[in-house]
Scaffold this motif. Structure first.
Motif, short mmCIF file in Angstrom:
data_model
loop_
_atom_site.label_atom_id
_atom_site.label_comp_id
_atom_site.label_asym_id
_atom_site.label_seq_id
_atom_site.Cartn_x
_atom_site.Cartn_y
_atom_site.Cartn_z
N PRO A 119 0.71 -1.32 -0.06
CA PRO A 119 0.08 -0.10 0.07
C PRO A 119 0.71 1.26 0.12
CG PRO A 119 -0.71 -1.51 1.91
CD PRO A 119 0.52 -2.00 1.09
N VAL A 120 0.29 2.29 -0.48
CA VAL A 120 1.08 3.59 -0.74
C VAL A 120 0.11 4.61 0.22
CG1 VAL A 120 2.05 3.04 -2.86
CG2 VAL A 120 0.16 4.16 -2.76
N LEU A 121 0.82 5.86 0.36
CA LEU A 121 0.14 7.05 1.08
C LEU A 121 -1.07 7.39 0.07
CD1 LEU A 121 2.72 9.26 2.81
CD2 LEU A 121 0.97 7.64 3.91
N HIS A 122 -2.13 7.96 0.64
CA HIS A 122 -3.03 8.66 0.29
C HIS A 122 -2.24 10.08 -0.54
CE1 HIS A 122 -6.54 11.15 -1.07
NE2 HIS A 122 -7.43 10.14 -0.42
N PRO A 123 -2.57 10.38 -1.70
CA PRO A 123 -1.72 11.58 -2.44
C PRO A 123 -1.79 12.80 -1.47
CG PRO A 123 -3.43 10.73 -3.76
CD PRO A 123 -3.39 9.80 -2.84
N ILE A 124 -3.00 12.91 -1.05
CA ILE A 124 -3.23 14.38 -0.20
C ILE A 124 -2.12 14.18 1.07
CG2 ILE A 124 -4.70 15.15 1.49
CD1 ILE A 124 -7.16 15.37 -0.28
N ASP A 125 -2.05 13.03 1.67
CA ASP A 125 -1.13 12.83 2.82
C ASP A 125 0.28 12.92 2.31
OD1 ASP A 125 -3.18 12.49 4.76
OD2 ASP A 125 -3.29 10.15 4.45
N GLN A 126 0.64 12.60 1.12
CA GLN A 126 1.94 12.58 0.57
C GLN A 126 2.25 14.21 0.52
OE1 GLN A 126 2.64 10.58 -3.21
NE2 GLN A 126 4.98 11.05 -2.66
N VAL A 127 1.72 14.94 -0.36
CA VAL A 127 1.76 16.26 -0.32
C VAL A 127 1.68 17.22 0.66
CG1 VAL A 127 -0.49 17.10 -1.10
CG2 VAL A 127 1.34 18.32 -2.22
N ARG A 128 0.84 16.52 1.65
CA ARG A 128 0.63 17.62 2.72
C ARG A 128 1.95 17.01 4.00
NH1 ARG A 128 -4.54 15.37 5.12
NH2 ARG A 128 -5.46 16.97 4.31
N SER A 129 2.28 16.12 3.91
CA SER A 129 3.81 15.69 4.40
C SER A 129 4.82 16.46 3.94
CB SER A 129 3.91 14.34 4.69
OG SER A 129 4.31 13.69 3.47
#
Length: 628
Positions: A119-129
């Protein structure tokens, strides 16, 4: 630092060449090739975004492509630099581009795609981080009315194939699909001025962003107290966040279905294993979970007890334990056991101090660690096994877990957060020591035209090395330490004029220094061995592998002893030159690997620089050539 920078309009005019330009820059800056998937992403995603900027009337903004985050190997796909239409202050938009056409979001916030193995991060969580990480490490972004925003753009996605729009948006994370292109353009116009006369201000905003002072990665043990006592002080990125979520999922699954899962997190030195461990510890403790932290290192555990919790109370001792603390304990007494530095797991928990009654209950140490918690978590680096009897490898833990009927989840951390986030230095060390099939390469040749700021040096004498470290620490601040291979006797303290003092065991020509204090033999004015790496008084002594492992300092000096030398273009490990009684007991096959791993650990402690010296002339000549 970006691979490519330019105004939006000129970049759009050569959009069909951008992927080739990026390939060239990636090779120049990172000395490595790029995967087909990454090149495909550049070819198909960047022209779409550049066209959207054109259609939004933003031809004049500056665009940074593949911008490397400070002190991290991670890169943001695009940072658009402009000015805000109302405040006229710098405004930055981080854009994470995805080619995904379909994806499935789970209840845990993770995303499953057919083409990915985990599994990978939700793209919102990725850009937010990424946004949060930039704010944490670039103070300029918090000045005045400077603004930073994050957008995840999935330009190939259609609503009928989409289930990822349930994440609440905020300034650092908004998601747009290809069908929402009009809304994306409106958002870009809201955040960035469309006035062409601001082109010079946009260029200045990009300059200020790229030239801004960056703070080093937050030292693990300075912020750990807040991590455990309050809320997270670290931002977990990509695989770190994936591993965090995998553990949370395993804990929830244990509650719901009465299952048991062993989570194995693999990562090299500085990949963020201990950051992840402390984040898990703090969060799970706040949620009322029965959680403990354990290591096989007295130095690391005692330092955590002292600095993280802030006292040496019994309460601290119940939070941070050792791998040999669980003999005969009731199975599943804990919800989670976090086994940090798990490469130091030993065959058995029994030692010469173990009482007979306890000894009778002992099992294999890995079985004890697996039994004690419903979700045991093992964080390890298989290249940091430095003593005979240490058996913390993925294969060993997996086999033991499967024997007990445990499910096993494995996550790999690929980043490098120590050594200034320099992946090139990590590669250089591996090639230097023969841990990489490619031959050793001079540092300057490997770095080439990249913007890598890590410093490597070979000094002509240990005195010169010590002076070099002192000068850099005095000028730039930070901590400095000297560590060495275990090639000198480690004497007990002696008494001079009624005062106990350390013995100058490490003697190289006219240069003499003591080892750090022994654990059981404290000396006035010198830090206990457990705190050599974290106490400011540690610079007066030479650290060994057992006091340096698991820690970091800014300016690192490494003394190669006669136990590991270059002969005829290869490394030779010499048992007769080692004073490490445990390692000398290793088999002929084990001994060279243990010595090599020892120097791998010592060479990867420095955050900003590493200086070397060898007592062996041929090896010193080799180091001088490779550090050039």
């Amino acid at each position: 630092m970006a691979l490519v920078r330019g105004r939006a309009a000129p970049l759009l005019s050569k959009a069909d060449q951008l992927h080739e330009m990026l390939k060239v820059q990636a090779r120049l800056q990172y000395q490595s090739g790029t995967g087909d998937g990454e090149v495909r992403s550049w070819r198909h995603s960047l022209p779409v975004l550049l066209q959207d900027l054109h259609d939004a009337g933003l031809d004049h903004v500056e665009v940074l492509v593949e911008h490397k985050l400070p002190f991290s190997p991670k890169r943001a796909d695009v940072v658009v630099c402009g000015v805000h239409p109302k405040t006229r202050r710098p405004s930055y938009v981080v854009v994470e581009l995805k080619q995904w056409t379909t994806a499935v979001a789970g209840p845990d916030g993770m995303v499953t795609l057919p083409q990915y193995g985990q599994p990978v991060l939700h793209p919102i969580d990725q850009v937010r981080s990424y946004c949060q990480y930039l704010v944490d490490y670039v103070p300029y972004l918090e000045q005045g009315d400077n603004q930073l925003h994050g957008i995840a753009y999935l330009h190939n996605a259609a609503a009928k194939n989409w289930t990822l729009d349930d994440h609440a948006p905020d300034a650092y994370g908004r998601l747009y699909t290809g069908e929402q292109r009009a809304a994306l353009i409106s958002e870009l116009k809201r955040l960035l001025s469309t006035d062409p006369s601001t082109a010079e201000a946009c260029r200045q905003a990009a300059d200020d962003f790229l030239d801004a002072r960056t703070e080093p990665t937050k030292p693990l043990l300075e912020v750990a107290a807040k991590e455990v006592k309050e809320r997270e002080q670290f931002v977990l990125l990509d695989e770190q966040q994936v591993a965090y979520n995998v553990v949370e999922n395993a804990v929830a699954r244990a509650d719901k279905h009465n299952t048991k899962t062993a989570v194995i997190v693999l990562g090299g030195p500085g990949s963020g294993k201990s950051v992840l461990a402390l984040s898990l510890l703090g969060d799970l403790a706040r949620k009322g979970r029965r959680v403990m932290h354990a290591t096989g290192s007295a130095s690391f555990t005692n330092t955590l007890r002292k600095i993280v919790v802030g006292s040496r109370s019994k309460r601290a001792e119940t939070l941070f334990l050792f791998f040999n603390s669980f003999i005969g304990e009731e199975p599943n007494s804990l919800d989670v056991l976090i086994c940090d530095e798990a490469h130091r797991i030993r065959e058995t928990s029994v030692n010469r101090f173990t009482k007979a009654a306890t000894r009778a209950k002992a099992r294999r140490q890995v079985h004890e660690l697996l039994d004690i918690a419903r979700t045991p978590v093992f964080l390890l680096d298989q290249h940091q096994v430095v003593r005979p009897g240490e058996m913390g490898t993925e294969a060993e833990i997996r086999e033991a877990a499967e024997q007990l009927g445990c499910r096993v989840d494995v996550v790999t951390l690929d980043g490098q957060f120590r050594c200034g986030g320099s992946e090139l230095y990590d590669q250089w060390v591996a090639r230097l020591l023969g841990l990489d099939p490619r031959p050793p390469i001079p540092w300057s040749e490997l770095v080439g035209e990249s913007d890598d700021t890590y410093t490597v040096a070979a000094l002509p004498t240990p005195a010169a090395l010590e002076s070099w470290l002192t000068a850099h620490a005095s000028k730039s601040g930070g901590t400095a330490r000297i560590a060495a291979g275990y090639c000198w006797r480690w004497s007990d303290p002696t008494v001079v004029d009624g005062t106990k003092v350390l013995v100058d065991d490490v003697v190289i020509g006219g240069w003499r220094r003591p080892w750090n204090a022994k654990p059981e033999k404290p000396v006035p004015g010198a830090p206990a061995s457990h705190f050599w790496a974290s106490d400011t008084r540690g610079f007066g002594q030479v650290g060994c592998i057992y006091t340096a492992q698991g820690f970091e300092y800014d300016w690192s000096g490494v003394l190669f002893g006669d136990d590991f030398v270059r002969r005829d273009g290869a490394w030779v490990a010499r048992r007769d030159r080692s004073f490490d009684g445990q390692v000398k007991k290793a088999t002929e096959e084990e001994f060279p690997a243990l010595i090599r791993n020892t120097y791998k650990v010592l060479l990867t402690r420095g955050m900003k620089a590493t200086a070397t010296y060898s007592t062996d002339p041929e090896t010193q000549e080799f180091l001088v050539r490779l550090c050039a």
